[in-house]
Design a protein around this motif. Structure first.
Motif, PDB file in Angstrom:
ATOM      1  N   GLY A 114       0.824  -1.201   0.000  1.00 12.79           N
ATOM      2  CA  GLY A 114       0.000   0.000   0.000  1.00 12.79           C
ATOM      3  C   GLY A 114       0.856   1.248   0.000  1.00 12.79           C
ATOM      4  N   VAL A 115       0.283   2.328   0.494  1.00 10.39           N
ATOM      5  CA  VAL A 115       0.935   3.639   0.461  1.00 10.39           C
ATOM      6  C   VAL A 115       1.180   4.113   1.886  1.00 10.39           C
ATOM      7  N   LEU A 116       2.399   4.492   2.174  1.00  7.70           N
ATOM      8  CA  LEU A 116       2.755   4.936   3.517  1.00  7.70           C
ATOM      9  C   LEU A 116       2.324   6.388   3.745  1.00  7.70           C
ATOM     10  N   PHE A 117       2.529   7.259   2.761  1.00  6.99           N
ATOM     11  CA  PHE A 117       2.095   8.660   2.862  1.00  6.99           C
ATOM     12  C   PHE A 117       1.419   9.029   1.552  1.00  6.99           C
ATOM     13  N   HIS A 118       0.091   9.214   1.604  1.00  5.31           N
ATOM     14  CA  HIS A 118      -0.706   9.437   0.387  1.00  5.31           C
ATOM     15  C   HIS A 118      -1.055  10.923   0.281  1.00  5.31           C
ATOM     16  N   LEU A 119      -0.609  11.549  -0.794  1.00  6.33           N
ATOM     17  CA  LEU A 119      -0.923  12.968  -1.026  1.00  6.33           C
ATOM     18  C   LEU A 119      -2.383  13.159  -1.407  1.00  6.33           C
ATOM     19  N   ASN A 120      -2.973  12.167  -2.072  1.00  9.21           N
ATOM     20  CA  ASN A 120      -4.421  12.095  -2.247  1.00  9.21           C
ATOM     21  C   ASN A 120      -5.009  13.296  -2.989  1.00  9.21           C
ATOM     22  N   GLY A 121      -4.263  13.821  -3.968  1.00  6.23           N
ATOM     23  CA  GLY A 121      -4.782  14.929  -4.758  1.00  6.23           C
ATOM     24  C   GLY A 121      -4.799  16.262  -4.059  1.00  6.23           C
ATOM     25  N   LYS A 122      -4.170  16.371  -2.907  1.00  6.99           N
ATOM     26  CA  LYS A 122      -4.152  17.627  -2.155  1.00  6.99           C
ATOM     27  C   LYS A 122      -2.930  18.460  -2.534  1.00  6.99           C
ATOM     28  N   SER A 123      -3.009  19.760  -2.253  1.00  6.57           N
ATOM     29  CA  SER A 123      -1.989  20.698  -2.726  1.00  6.57           C
ATOM     30  C   SER A 123      -1.385  21.524  -1.602  1.00  6.57           C
ATOM     31  N   ASN A 124      -0.272  22.165  -1.922  1.00  4.59           N
ATOM     32  CA  ASN A 124       0.439  23.068  -1.003  1.00  4.59           C
ATOM     33  C   ASN A 124       0.872  22.321   0.261  1.00  4.59           C
ATOM     34  N   ILE A 125       1.748  21.368   0.047  1.00  2.00           N
ATOM     35  CA  ILE A 125       2.216  20.483   1.116  1.00  2.00           C
ATOM     36  C   ILE A 125       3.736  20.403   1.075  1.00  2.00           C
ATOM     37  N   VAL A 126       4.355  20.437   2.245  1.00  2.00           N
ATOM     38  CA  VAL A 126       5.801  20.272   2.381  1.00  2.00           C
ATOM     39  C   VAL A 126       6.078  19.103   3.320  1.00  2.00           C
ATOM     40  N   ILE A 127       6.840  18.139   2.856  1.00  2.00           N
ATOM     41  CA  ILE A 127       7.299  17.016   3.681  1.00  2.00           C
ATOM     42  C   ILE A 127       8.796  17.174   3.842  1.00  2.00           C
ATOM     43  N   ASP A 128       9.270  17.355   5.078  1.00  2.00           N
ATOM     44  CA  ASP A 128      10.651  17.763   5.288  1.00  2.00           C
ATOM     45  C   ASP A 128      11.315  16.927   6.386  1.00  2.00           C
ATOM     46  N   GLN A 129      12.466  16.378   6.112  1.00  3.53           N
ATOM     47  CA  GLN A 129      13.354  15.749   7.096  1.00  3.53           C
ATOM     48  C   GLN A 129      12.739  14.538   7.800  1.00  3.53           C
ATOM     49  N   LEU A 130      11.945  13.770   7.107  1.00  6.32           N
ATOM     50  CA  LEU A 130      11.361  12.564   7.686  1.00  6.32           C
ATOM     51  C   LEU A 130      12.012  11.318   7.087  1.00  6.32           C
ATOM     52  N   GLU A 131      11.951  10.229   7.830  1.00  5.67           N
ATOM     53  CA  GLU A 131      12.401   8.946   7.316  1.00  5.67           C
ATOM     54  C   GLU A 131      11.183   8.062   7.028  1.00  5.67           C
ATOM     55  N   PHE A 132      11.195   7.393   5.884  1.00  3.45           N
ATOM     56  CA  PHE A 132      10.150   6.452   5.509  1.00  3.45           C
ATOM     57  C   PHE A 132      10.796   5.108   5.213  1.00  3.45           C
ATOM     58  N   CYS A 133      10.245   4.033   5.765  1.00  5.58           N
ATOM     59  CA  CYS A 133      10.905   2.744   5.557  1.00  5.58           C
ATOM     60  C   CYS A 133       9.944   1.580   5.764  1.00  5.58           C
ATOM     61  N   ASN A 134      10.456   0.397   5.402  1.00 12.49           N
ATOM     62  CA  ASN A 134       9.847  -0.884   5.739  1.00 12.49           C
ATOM     63  C   ASN A 134       8.469  -1.089   5.115  1.00 12.49           C
ATOM     64  N   MET A 135       8.436  -1.105   3.795  1.00  9.25           N
ATOM     65  CA  MET A 135       7.242  -1.470   3.046  1.00  9.25           C
ATOM     66  C   MET A 135       7.584  -2.657   2.153  1.00  9.25           C
ATOM     67  N   GLN A 136       6.582  -3.479   1.853  1.00 10.23           N
ATOM     68  CA  GLN A 136       6.844  -4.633   1.003  1.00 10.23           C
ATOM     69  C   GLN A 136       5.689  -4.853   0.041  1.00 10.23           C
ATOM     70  N   GLY A 137       5.989  -4.696  -1.245  1.00  8.10           N
ATOM     71  CA  GLY A 137       4.987  -4.937  -2.269  1.00  8.10           C
ATOM     72  C   GLY A 137       4.802  -6.423  -2.524  1.00  8.10           C
ATOM     73  N   THR A 138       3.578  -6.808  -2.799  1.00  8.26           N
ATOM     74  CA  THR A 138       3.257  -8.201  -3.089  1.00  8.26           C
ATOM     75  C   THR A 138       2.511  -8.270  -4.418  1.00  8.26           C
ATOM     76  N   THR A 139       2.150  -9.484  -4.824  1.00  6.54           N
ATOM     77  CA  THR A 139       1.400  -9.638  -6.077  1.00  6.54           C
ATOM     78  C   THR A 139       0.040  -8.977  -6.005  1.00  6.54           C
ATOM     79  N   SER A 140      -0.460  -8.757  -4.792  1.00  2.97           N
ATOM     80  CA  SER A 140      -1.782  -8.148  -4.639  1.00  2.97           C
ATOM     81  C   SER A 140      -1.727  -6.648  -4.409  1.00  2.97           C
ATOM     82  N   GLY A 141      -0.520  -6.081  -4.283  1.00  2.00           N
ATOM     83  CA  GLY A 141      -0.443  -4.637  -4.056  1.00  2.00           C
ATOM     84  C   GLY A 141       0.967  -4.105  -4.071  1.00  2.00           C
ATOM     85  N   VAL A 142       1.137  -2.951  -4.715  1.00  5.30           N
ATOM     86  CA  VAL A 142       2.439  -2.304  -4.774  1.00  5.30           C
ATOM     87  C   VAL A 142       2.746  -1.649  -3.432  1.00  5.30           C
ATOM     88  N   ALA A 143       4.025  -1.447  -3.138  1.00  8.07           N
ATOM     89  CA  ALA A 143       4.449  -0.714  -1.940  1.00  8.07           C
ATOM     90  C   ALA A 143       5.022   0.635  -2.370  1.00  8.07           C
TER      91      ALA A 143
END
Length: 629
Positions: A114-143
Motif C-alpha cells: 500500500g501507500v505509507l504517505f498518500h498525497l491524495n490529490g491535495k496541494s500546497n504540502i511540504v514534507i521535510d526531514q522525515l524517514e520512511f521505511c519498511n514497506m513490502q509490495g506483493t502480487t496483490s499490491g504495490v508498496a
C-alpha cells in the motif's frame, strides 16, 4: 529498453499574539498559522499543543482547517501508521510536516504493502526531514512510500530519507519510493529535493517516478543508490491519464543528483536516469555510476502521435556502466519515437568490453556536441538493426576513446553502420583518444553540493594518430583560462575523493597539496556521506589521527602570493583541541578551536611561503581545504 509497466510568511513588523487551543496559532498582521504537535509516545486524547500532543500524524493533519495550512511538528520516535492527506494548505502557508527541532522521526510501514504517505490529490504540502521505511509490495499490491494520484500542486518533498521500500518478489511485484502518478488531473510544481533514497528492491518499478499528467517538476540534489531497477523515471503513454495528449510527464528538470548502483535482477538495461515516454525534460549536472545504463531516453509504449521530444542532456558524468552509458531511442518497432534531443558536454564511459558506450534505436533529429564517449572495446556506438528507424543524428567536436587509437580502426567498428549510415559528421569531426588519456573523477561544486570533472591527458609524443592534435577541443567549456586570461581571484581546492580509502603511511600529493604521514603516525581517508552545518556536502574525509607537526600528520601547501586566504571544513569529536597553521620556520601563525559540528574556518592575509595545517590535540577530521588569492 524493456522495464515493464509503471505502475513565507510575510512577517510584518508589529505585535503578534499566541493562542493555545487545538495547537498553537501564530498571527502575523492578517495571516494565521496553526502549529500542532505529535508524539508517538503520547497518550490518546491530546489537543495538539506542545504539552498535550496528538498521538498520531493522521489526527494532527485532520485537525487543520481546509486551505489554512499550518505546521505539524513531530517529536522523535517511530510512527507505525499510514497517512492520507485530507486537507489542502495554501500557497502562502502550506501544510508542513517536519520533525520538531530536527529530531529523528521514522514513519515505518511495518512490512505492509500500500501507500505509507498518500498525497491524495491535495496541494500546497511540504514534507521535510522525515524517514520512511519498511514497506513490502506483493502480487496483490504495490508498496509506495510517498504517492500522488493527480491534481496535486505545489508539493515539496525534501531532506527525507527513504529506504527498504521493497518488492517481495522482484520478478512480479513492484515498489516505489516516490510516485506521482497523475491519473485524476494535472499535477504540477512537484519538487523532490535533497533526499537520500537507498536500498530499495523496486521490482519492475523505480525509486522516483513521474507518470501521466505531470506538468512541471524539479528533481534536484538527491542521492539515490542501491536500487533494484531504475533510479529516476519520467514516464508516459501507459494509459495513466485518459487523454493521450497529456499522458506524458513533461517540463521536468533533473539536476545535481548522484545516482549509484541501479541494477535490476529482471533485465540487463535498467538506468540511473530514464525518460520513458516523457517530454520537455532537461537532465544536467548529474553523476550516474555503477548501473546497467547511465542515462536512457526511450518510449516503450506506442506514442499515439505524441513522441518523446525536446530533451536536453548536458554536463552529466556517466561511468562504470555494464550495458551502455547512454541508451537512446524507442524500444522496438512497435514502440514510440524519440526526437529533438540535444546532448552536450557529457562524459559517457562504459566498462563492459562486450557493449558499446552508446546504443541507438528508434530516433530522429538528435545532436551530439563536445561529449567524451569512451569504451574499452572498439565499438563506440551501436545501432538498431533497422537503420531506417534512425535519421538525422549529427555529431560535432566530440572526443571518442577506445582501446584502439587509429581513426581507421575505430570507424570500422561503429556497429551497424552501413555505407548510407544515418550519422552525419562523426568521422570528420571526431577526435580519438585511448582510455589511458582520460581521467574521470568526482569533484565538489560549492553551489550544488555535487559535481564532477573530466580531464584529457595529452598523449605521449609520437603515440598513435596525432593528426589535428592542436585542434582538439576541451571537454569542458569552463576550462581554466590561460595565463593571459587569469581572473583576478584564483582558487585551489583539495578534496579527499581522489585518494584511496584507508590509512596514509607516507607523503602523497594532490592539487598542489601534500599529505604527510608515516607508518607510525598515520592519517586516514574515509569515504561516506557528510553534510556541514551550512549544507555543504562531502563524500570523503581525512582523519588526522592525533597531534601533528611539520614532519608528519599535516597538510602541506604553498601560498604563492601575499594575502593568501585558506579555508577549510573540519570537525572534532573531542571537546578540546584546535587546528594550527605553522609556517616554514616552525612558528604557529594561526590557531582555531574546532567544535563537533562540521564547519568552515578561515585564516586570512597569509604571507607568501610554505605552511603546514596540523591538529593540536582532539580528534580532528578535515573535509576540504581551499586556497584563494
Amino acid at each position: 529498453m524493456k522495464n515493464g509497466k509503471h505502475i513565507r510568511k510575510l512577517l510584518t513588523v508589529g505585535a503578534f499574539f499566541l493562542v493555545l487551543s487545538m495547537g498553537k496559532k501564530i498571527s502575523y498582521a492578517g495571516s494565521t498559522e496553526t502549529t500542532v504537535y505529535v508524539d508517538a509516545a503520547a497518550a490518546t486524547g491530546g489537543n495538539g499543543s506542545s504539552s498535550k500532543p496528538y498521538a498520531s500524524i493522521q489526527t494532527a493533519l485532520d485537525s487543520l482547517e481546509e486551505g489554512a495550512g499550518g505546521k505539524v511538528l513531530l517529536r522523535a520516535g517511530t510512527y507505525k501508521e499510514k497517512v492520507t492527506m485530507k486537507k489542502n494548505g495554501s500557497k502562502e502557508t502550506p501544510i508542513t510536516i517536519a520533525p520538531y527541532n530536527g529530531e529523528t522521526v521514522i514513519i515505518n510501514g511495518q512490512g505492509s504493502n500500500g501507500v505509507l504517505f498518500h498525497l491524495n490529490g491535495k496541494s500546497n504540502i511540504v514534507i521535510d526531514q522525515l524517514e520512511f521505511c519498511n514497506m513490502q509490495g506483493t502480487t496483490s499490491g504495490v508498496a509506495i512510500a510517498i504517492m500522488g494520484v493527480g491534481k496535486e500542486d505545489n508539493i515539496t518533498i525534501k531532506n527525507c530519507e527513504i529506504y527498504e521500500i521493497n518488492a517481495k518478489n522482484p520478478a512480479n511485484c513492484n515498489a516505489d519510493a516516490i510516485s506521482i502518478r497523475a491519473a485524476n488531473g494535472k499535477s504540477s510544481n512537484i519538487n523532490i529535493l535533497n533526499n537520500h533514497i537507498h536500498d530499495c528492491e523496486t521490482g519492475w518499478s523505480e525509486a522516483v517516478v513521474l507518470n501521466g499528467y505531470v506538468d512541471g517538476a524539479v528533481i534536484k540534489g538527491n542521492k539515490i543508490e542501491h536500487i533494484g531497477n531504475i533510479g529516476i523515471d519520467i514516464a508516459g503513454h501507459y494509459g495513466v491519464y485518459k487523454d493521450s495528449a497529456y499522458d506524458q510527464a513533461r517540463n521536468v528538470l533533473i539536476a545535481d543528483n548522484v545516482i549509484d548502483d541501479c541494477v535490476s535482477p529482471n533485465c540487463v538495461s535498467s538506468a540511473g536516469i530514464y525518460c520513458d515516454g516523457g517530454r520537455n525534460v532537461t537532465i544536467e549536472n548529474n553523476i550516474v555510476t555503477n548501473s546497467q545504463v547511465g542515462i536512457g531516453i526511450g518510449c516503450e509504449e506506442a506514442d499515439r502521435g505524441y513522441p518523446v521530444t525536446d530533451i536536453i542532456i548536458n554536463n552529466n558524468a556517466v561511468y562504470n556502466t555494464s550495458y551502455a552509458a547512454f541508451d537512446i531511442g524507442g524500444y522496438s518497432s512497435k514502440s514510440g519515437t524519440v526526437q529533438q534531443v540535444v546532448v552536450t558536454n557529457n562524459t559517457f564511459y562504459t566498462n563492459n568490453s562486450n557493449n558499446s558506450a552508446i546504443h541507438f534505436t528508434k530516433l530522429k533529429d538528435a545532436h551530439f556536441e563536445r561529449n567524451l564517449i569512451a569504451t574499452p572495446k572498439r565499438t563506440i556506438m551501436s545501432l538498431d538493426v533497422n537503420q531506417s528507424n534512425i535519421s538525422n543524428v549529427t555529431f560535432k567536436d566530440n572526443l571518442f576513446s577506445t582501446a584502439y587509437r587509429l581513426i581507421s580502426e575505430v570507424t570500422l567498428y561503429i556497429s551497424g553502420v552501413s555505407g548510407n549510415a544515418p550519422f552525419v559528421g562523426y568521422i570528420k569531426d571526431a577526435k580519438y583518444l585511448t582510455l589511458s588519456e582520460i581521467q574521470v573523477t568526482q569533484a565538489y561544486d560549492t553551489n550544488t553540493g555535487y559535481g564532477y570533472q573530466s580531464s584529457i591527458k595529452e598523449p605521449e609524443a609520437g603515440a598513435g594518430d596525432t593528426e589535428d592534435k592542436d585542434e582538439r577541443p576541451s571537454h569542458d567549456e569552463d576550462q581554466t583560462p590561460g595565463e593571459d586570461q587569469k581572473p583576478e581571484t584564483e582558487k585551489l581546492t583539495l578534496l579527499f575523493d581522489a585518494f584511496e580509502e584507508g590509512k596514509i603511511l607516507n607523503s602523497i600529493s594532490q592539487a598542489d597539496f601534500i599529505l604527510n604521514a608515516t607508518a607510525k603516525k598515520t592519517m586516514e581517508v574515509i569515504k561516506g556521506e557528510y553534510k556541514a552545518a551550512d549544507g555543504t556536502r562531502f563524500t570523503s574525509k581525512l582523519r588526522l589521527n592525533g597531534a601533528g607537526s611539520m614532519t608528519t600528520r599535516n597538510i602541506q601547501f604553498t601560498a604563492s602570493k601575499d594575502k593568501t586566504i585558506i579555508s577549510f571544513y573540519a570537525a572534532n569529536t573531542s571537546t578540546t583541541g584546535a587546528i594550527q597553521l605553522i609556517n616554514e620556520t616552525g612558528e604557529i601563525v594561526r590557531s582555531v578551536a574546532i567544535g563537533t559540528a562540521i564547519k568552515q574556518y578561515t585564516f586570512e592575509n597569509l604571507a607568501a611561503g610554505n605552511y603546514y595545517l596540523v591538529a593540536d590535540g582532539g580528534n580532528m577530521t578535515a573535509y576540504s581545504v581551499s586556497l584563494s588569492w
